[in-house]
Design a protein around this motif. Structure first.
Motif, short mmCIF file in Angstrom:
data_model
loop_
_atom_site.label_atom_id
_atom_site.label_comp_id
_atom_site.label_asym_id
_atom_site.label_seq_id
_atom_site.Cartn_x
_atom_site.Cartn_y
_atom_site.Cartn_z
N ALA A 244 23.99 31.62 38.39
CA ALA A 244 23.33 30.52 38.90
C ALA A 244 23.20 30.86 40.36
CB ALA A 244 24.28 29.32 38.65
N SER A 245 24.36 31.88 41.00
CA SER A 245 24.27 32.11 42.52
C SER A 245 22.76 32.77 43.18
CB SER A 245 25.04 32.44 43.25
OG SER A 245 25.21 33.54 43.02
N ASP A 246 22.61 33.25 42.08
CA ASP A 246 21.41 34.30 42.16
C ASP A 246 19.98 33.60 42.12
OD1 ASP A 246 23.27 37.53 42.30
OD2 ASP A 246 23.57 36.31 40.27
N LEU A 247 20.23 32.62 41.06
CA LEU A 247 18.98 31.88 40.80
C LEU A 247 18.98 30.65 42.08
CD1 LEU A 247 19.40 32.00 37.14
CD2 LEU A 247 17.78 33.16 38.25
N GLY A 248 20.04 30.70 42.59
CA GLY A 248 19.77 29.16 43.39
C GLY A 248 20.10 28.09 42.95
N ILE A 249 20.25 27.84 41.44
CA ILE A 249 21.02 26.35 40.60
C ILE A 249 21.99 26.07 40.50
CG2 ILE A 249 18.06 26.70 39.40
CD1 ILE A 249 20.16 28.19 36.58
N ASP A 250 22.74 26.73 41.56
CA ASP A 250 24.76 26.60 41.60
C ASP A 250 25.62 25.74 42.11
OD1 ASP A 250 23.47 28.39 43.94
OD2 ASP A 250 25.73 28.73 44.21
N VAL A 749 12.80 38.91 33.42
CA VAL A 749 14.51 39.21 34.53
C VAL A 749 14.50 38.57 35.30
CG1 VAL A 749 15.69 41.63 35.70
CG2 VAL A 749 14.49 41.90 33.47
N LEU A 750 15.53 37.75 35.01
CA LEU A 750 16.05 36.83 35.63
C LEU A 750 16.68 37.98 37.01
CD1 LEU A 750 17.54 34.14 33.07
CD2 LEU A 750 15.48 34.09 34.76
N HIS A 751 16.25 36.62 38.29
CA HIS A 751 17.27 37.52 39.63
C HIS A 751 18.45 37.26 39.45
CE1 HIS A 751 17.33 38.27 43.68
NE2 HIS A 751 17.57 37.42 43.40
#
Length: 759
Positions: A244-250, A749-751
């Protein structure tokens, strides 16, 4: 921007084509009422609610009790046991709202005075527990929050989950040992059961603190050391990793709801969440389609929608996009008299709050339990709201009858619960809809504090409560999230209903395989003849877990529905792993918590099983965080490690039935190395505190081919049989139209995914 067949299913195109479709999506509707001003801000309205709640003595969110205790502190000293107790009580309340430093100052002063007082009672050792809990919360804030990484709070703690700022956890460890060594035997207390529970809880948290220090098990005194079997799993489904933190949704948030679906019609799955924080806005992240997300909460006009412990999505106006209902006020009793919000999806314009013109702004009853279904089979989705009424359990209290809102097909709703016989008048905590008797209409299960109800749909918007007759009123005492699903793949809908009366001590005992005093979940197996049997013990789920937000999906794409339980309660001491249960071919559920990486210790709320990266397996979005103002945490997104099994995605488009296809039944017949088996799904059958996207994401195991897909539509009763559907494909099926349309999959490929899978 990519364009494919899925993107052409946007609401704009469907509205343009609606007049050209034979029969249309649904029957004719009456003219809609005049709308209010579009996208007028509602923030001031909800901030006024927040002011009212915070000024109250609400045990979760209120602050009046803090002001009262401060007055008492001024009139007492730490030289007396009474003065120390008042300060400990104030410290507890300050912890609740997140004022750790002030709480710790009071506790340190009281402990110092107690230890210097030769006349202090041994029973005052309880203050060590309070201070240990304050240290433990400080440890979480300084490590799991401030230095958050993907391993934080994943049970069993290891690698990045070990605290780099060790002092708070070390102080917690010391205080738990002081308490356990110094408190009198439990039998000496007026309530020995409560006293023993406190000791068991302290023992559990002592072991957790030692895990955070990388000192488990050897660093735990032998007399308090728990067996390493608390870490064991019954099977291995690979390790899910939080990216989640890699995607900025955390998002750092409190308990709340979440939906992952295509809100803007571009074919990619977006994320919308809510929060129980009465001052907290909803969150919205648009999927860019390249493995990244952008914050669109303001652009979608959701930043002025504050509060809401749950959200439920549905296409109530049959225009092809997903609208949102936000219930509010759960657990808050009279302070929970806050209006719900119906948020209409207007495509590029974002969402519009149409609550008032839809006739839903009154009455304002506390709730979090909502389910959408077409209960009268007119092709339009209705919804049921289970309110938290104490009328039966506390005579003289306010009665908040539950409501069944009939869709008037013009943007408005009418409450027909009384005439339908479904007012419940109990403290509802979960609701679910499904056709348990296979007669073609949607029945209703209501999970209560008190006996549960199963309302059989008798047609014509009339229902009969048959729960007692069919023996499905339990768990005893307190129930929570519930759902209909077919865990055996036999074509009949079973009922899972969670118990919610466990304490942390019960969970600890259960983890150790010891006798506990809590109720267990019930799994009512549908026998196919109008009766149910509770098989919780038979399938291995007769455990104490304290589930809140939870849902079901398919961890390993084997075609059998698994379960993920988000656990906890508002208490800070309720640090227990969320639970992952693998369905072993309908015979038993295997606990895979420790091996899967899904055993998050923070409070678990809305759970969404969803294939976010379009690679064919279901990942998990998990809304985390507590109910207390001081108990926020970061949301998680667990990436599925993959299992090499096949799948098929099915998008339904109703024409006579509701556009979303809720109530439809699907059977996928697969050939599996010479053996044929059926995999069953019920559309719209979701947890009352969990979500799935509108498309059906169905694992097929190691099938060699799809022999046929059979679909039963709810309103028309039409049955469609599809052949020639390839493995690992995505298809769209339209009611009454032969064949299917194959859609293009776009694996991305998700970040952060590559690094996660390397782990």
């Amino acid at each position: 921007m990519r364009l494919d067949a899925r993107r052409l299913c946007s609401s704009t195109l469907w509205m343009a084509l609606a007049g050209l479709l034979t029969g249309g999506c649904v029957g004719e509707s009456t003219p809609a009422p005049k709308a209010s001003s579009a996208n007028a801000s509602h923030k001031a309205e909800f901030l006024a609610v927040a002011d009212r709640v915070e000024k109250s003595a609400n045990p979760f969110l209120g602050r009046a009790q803090i002001d009262e205790l401060r007055v008492h502190v001024q009139t007492t000293t730490t030289a007396t046991a009474e003065g120390r107790k008042i300060r400990a009580n104030l410290a507890n309340e300050l912890l609740r709202i997140g004022e750790i430093d002030e709480a710790m100052k009071l506790l340190n002063e009281s402990v110092t005075a107690m230890e210097a007082d030769p006349a202090h009672s041994p029973e005052e050792a309880d203050i060590y527990v309070t201070r240990a809990l304050a240290h433990l919360r400080e440890a979480e804030v300084q490590n799991c929050v401030s230095r958050h990484n993907r391993d934080c709070c994943i049970f069993p703690l290891k690698d990045g989950g070990i605290h780099t700022v060790a002092e708070p956890a070390r102080e917690a460890k010391a205080d738990y040992i002081r308490f356990l060594d110094g408190s009198p035997p439990s039998k000496s207390f007026q309530d020995p059961v409560a006293a023993e529970n406190k000791r068991v809880t302290a023992t559990w948290l002592l072991n957790v603190a030692c895990m955070a220090l990388n000192e488990f098990p050897d660093g735990v005194p032998a007399r308090y050391r728990l067996s390493s079997k608390i870490l064991a799993s019954n099977a291995d489904i690979g390790r899910f990793v939080d990216i989640a933190s890699d995607l900025g949704i955390d998002v750092y948030d409190h308990a709340g709801g979440a939906i992952v679906d295509d809100f803007d019609g571009d074919g990619d799955l977006d994320i919308i969440s809510s929060t129980a924080d009465v001052r907290g806005p909803m969150k919205a992240f648009r999927n860019r389609g390249d493995g990244t997300f952008e914050d669109v909460v303001a652009a979608w006009h959701l930043d002025d929608q504050l509060g809401g412990l749950h959200i439920a999505g549905a296409d109530y106006d049959n225009d092809g996009d997903l609208d949102i209902l936000v219930p509010r006020g759960a657990w808050m009793n009279e302070e929970g008299r806050i209006r719900k919000s119906l948020l209409r999806n207007d495509g590029p314009k974002g969402f519009t709050d149409v609550t008032e013109e839809a006739g839903l702004s009154q009455p304002r009853f506390p709730t979090q339990a909502v389910v959408w279904a077409d209960f009268d089979q007119d092709g339009w989705l209705d919804f049921y709201v289970g309110h938290e009424s104490r009328f039966e359990t506390m005579p003289g209290s306010q009665n908040y009858p539950s409501q069944l809102f009939h869709n008037n097909r013009n943007g408005t709703f009418t409450d027909v619960a009384e005439a339908a016989g479904v007012q419940n008048n109990r403290y509802a905590k979960g609701v679910a809809a499904g056709d348990y008797d296979n007669d073609g209409d949607m029945d209703l299960y209501v999970s209560n504090i008190g006996p549960n109800r199963l309302y059989r749909n008798d047609g014509g918007m009339k229902f009969t409560d048959v729960a007692a007759e069919l023996g499905v009123t339990e768990p005893k005492g307190r129930s929570f999230a519930c759902w209909f699903f077919d865990f055996e793949n036999d074509g009949d809908l079973d009922i899972w209903v969670n118990a919610y009366d466990a304490k942390t001590a019960d969970v600890a005992r259960s983890a150790m395989g010891q006798k506990h005093n809590a109720s267990a979940p019930c799994l009512y197996r549908n026998e196919g003849n109008g009766t149910f049997t509770n098989v919780a013990g038979e399938v291995g789920i007769d455990r104490a877990w304290l589930p809140m937000g939870c849902s079901f999906g398919d961890f390993d794409n084997d075609g059998w529905l698994d379960v993920y339980l988000g656990t906890g309660d508002p208490m800070y001491e309720s640090l227990m792993p969320n639970i992952a249960l693998r369905n072993d071919r309908g015979r038993r559920f295997q606990d895979v918590t420790g091996s899967s990486g899904l055993g998050h210790l923070q409070k678990g709320h809305e759970v969404v099983f969803v294939d976010l990266d379009d690679d064919g397996d279901q990942d998990i979005f998990h809304q985390l965080g507590g109910f207390y103002p001081g108990d926020a945490f970061r949301n998680a997104f667990f990436l599925n490690p993959g299992h090499g099994n096949h799948f098929v995605d099915i998008q339904l488009v109703g024409t006579e039935s509701n556009r979303q296809g809720i109530g439809a039944r699907i059977a996928v017949q697969v050939e599996d190395h010479g053996t044929r088996r059926a995999i069953h799904r019920a559309v719209g059958s979701i947890s009352s505190f969990g979500q799935v996207p509108r498309r059906q994401e169905i694992g097929l195991g190691n099938a060699t081919s799809i022999a046929a897909i059979e679909i039963w539509w709810p309103k028309s009763g039409k049955r469609q049989t599809l052949s020639g559907v390839p493995l690992d494909s995505s298809i769209r099926v339209t009611e009454g139209k032969d064949g299917f349309e194959q859609l293009q999959l776009h694996p991305v490929v998700l970040h952060g995914a590559e690094q996660a899978k390397a782990l």
